[in-house]
Design an enzyme around this catalytic site. Structure first.
Site, short mmCIF file in Angstrom:
data_model
loop_
_atom_site.label_atom_id
_atom_site.label_comp_id
_atom_site.label_asym_id
_atom_site.label_seq_id
_atom_site.Cartn_x
_atom_site.Cartn_y
_atom_site.Cartn_z
N GLU A 1 9.42 -3.59 10.39
CA GLU A 1 9.49 -2.45 9.97
C GLU A 1 10.30 -1.32 10.87
O GLU A 1 9.49 -1.13 11.95
CB GLU A 1 8.37 -1.96 9.03
N LYS B 1 -0.54 -9.42 3.06
CA LYS B 1 0.16 -8.89 4.17
C LYS B 1 -0.75 -8.19 5.15
O LYS B 1 -1.31 -7.35 4.48
CB LYS B 1 1.46 -8.11 3.73
N ASP C 1 -0.81 -6.01 -0.05
CA ASP C 1 -1.07 -5.56 1.04
C ASP C 1 -2.65 -5.80 1.18
O ASP C 1 -3.32 -5.29 0.33
CB ASP C 1 -0.66 -4.15 1.27
N GLU D 1 -1.04 -5.73 8.66
CA GLU D 1 -0.27 -4.76 9.62
C GLU D 1 -0.81 -5.18 11.05
O GLU D 1 -2.14 -5.11 11.12
CB GLU D 1 -0.39 -3.46 9.28
N ASP E 1 0.82 -1.34 0.01
CA ASP E 1 -0.19 -0.01 -0.01
C ASP E 1 0.95 1.11 0.04
O ASP E 1 0.36 2.54 -0.06
CB ASP E 1 -1.04 -0.17 1.16
O1 KIV Z 1 3.57 -1.04 1.59
C1 KIV Z 1 4.78 -1.43 1.75
O2 KIV Z 1 5.62 -1.26 0.63
C2 KIV Z 1 5.16 -2.07 2.97
C3 KIV Z 1 6.84 -2.20 2.81
C4 KIV Z 1 7.27 -0.95 3.40
C5 KIV Z 1 7.27 -3.49 3.79
O3 KIV Z 1 4.61 -2.59 3.48
#
Ligand code: KIV
Length: 268
Positions: free
Chosen positions: A178, A113, A83, A115, A44
């Site tokens: 991160e 992914k 994401d 968070e 994202d």
């Molecule tokens: O959105 C993204 O690019 C990320 C990376 C920074 C790990 O989550």
């Protein structure tokens, strides 16, 4: 040969470092895949580096789908992860599964992914129960920017260790760390069976990820380039110079189309 979440998980046992970059479009993903990048992340972060916005929060599921479909189609070997955008990590398990299933179904990416650590354990469990492989993301959480007020190195050791343990127990196959303090990231890496993929978290993680625009020197000028991002090319200058030369050619009437048209056979 196509990489899968179990193969990536196994890299840790094999002591093979995991190489991950973001990608948002077909031609870039083709190049990164051919270059042997293990994981392509449709992050994202597209909100920042593609859309020129201040945060990742405005990115929608539809935008993730639009970009992820191109990247998944381009990747012959790399694992492709998309994401789960705000607020689908935060809304609870049912909404997260709905959104993630839509992303997987419409793009054919390999995993999502999400968070968050302990707080997201139930959601990660529901996703993996639904057959959706999950990469965790702990430490600095850009989707929490309004709560945290900025991007800082994360030094809350106990909470971080609890977060990564919860993400692993919930079934994630890997976890991004991160901007976690180097020694805490090393401790988390040693404590976990799943690989850690660091960004600004030191060299002891099981792999590293960067945003492709930062790597290529293509980040929008008004955005701060993170201190941890190493630049391997200067696309900004290359594009600027190419555009200027093109403009000079057109304005100076050196543009080759004129010659080509003169040489061309008359059309019958
Ligand atoms: O959105 C993204 O690019 C990320 C990376 C920074 C790990 O989550």
């Amino acid at each position: 040969m196509k990489l899968t979440p179990p193969k990536i998980k196994n890299y840790k046992k094999e002591q093979r470092k995991i190489v991950m970059l973001t990608a948002y479009d077909y031609p870039t993903a083709r190049i990164l895949d051919a270059a042997g990048i293990d994981i392509l992340l449709v992050g994202d972060s597209m909100g920042n580096v593609v859309q020129g916005k201040k945060t990742t929060l405005p990115v929608t599921v539809e935008q993730i789908i639009y970009h992820a479909e191109m990247v998944a189609r381009a990747a012959d070997s790399a694992l492709v992860v998309a994401d789960l955008p705000f607020p689908f990590c935060q809304l609870g398990a049912a909404d997260a599964v709905q959104a993630a299933a839509r992303i997987i179904k419409e793009t054919l990416v390999d995993a999502v992914k999400i968070e968050g650590g302990e707080k997201r354990a139930k959601t990660i469990e529901a996703l993996t129960d639904a057959g959706i492989p999950v990469m965790g993301h702990c430490g600095l959480l850009p989707q929490d920017i309004h709560q945290t007020g900025g991007f800082f190195i994360q030094r809350q050791r106990e909470q971080l260790l609890k977060d990564v343990a919860a993400v692993q127990a919930a079934g994630a196959f890997a976890v991004v760390l991160e901007c976690v303090g180097k020694t805490i990231a090393a401790e988390a890496t040693a404590a976990l069976d799943i690989p850690t993929i660091g960004i600004g978290s030191g060299a002891d993680c099981d792999g590293q990820v960067l945003v492709i625009h930062d790597v290529l020197g293509f980040t929008p000028e008004e955005q701060a380039i993170p201190k941890h991002a190493k630049r391997y090319a200067d696309l900004h200058s290359m594009i600027f110079e190419a555009a200027k030369q093109y403009a000079d050619d057109v304005r100076g009437m050196h543009f080759p189309v004129k010659e080509l048209n003169e040489k061309a056979e008359p059309q019958s």
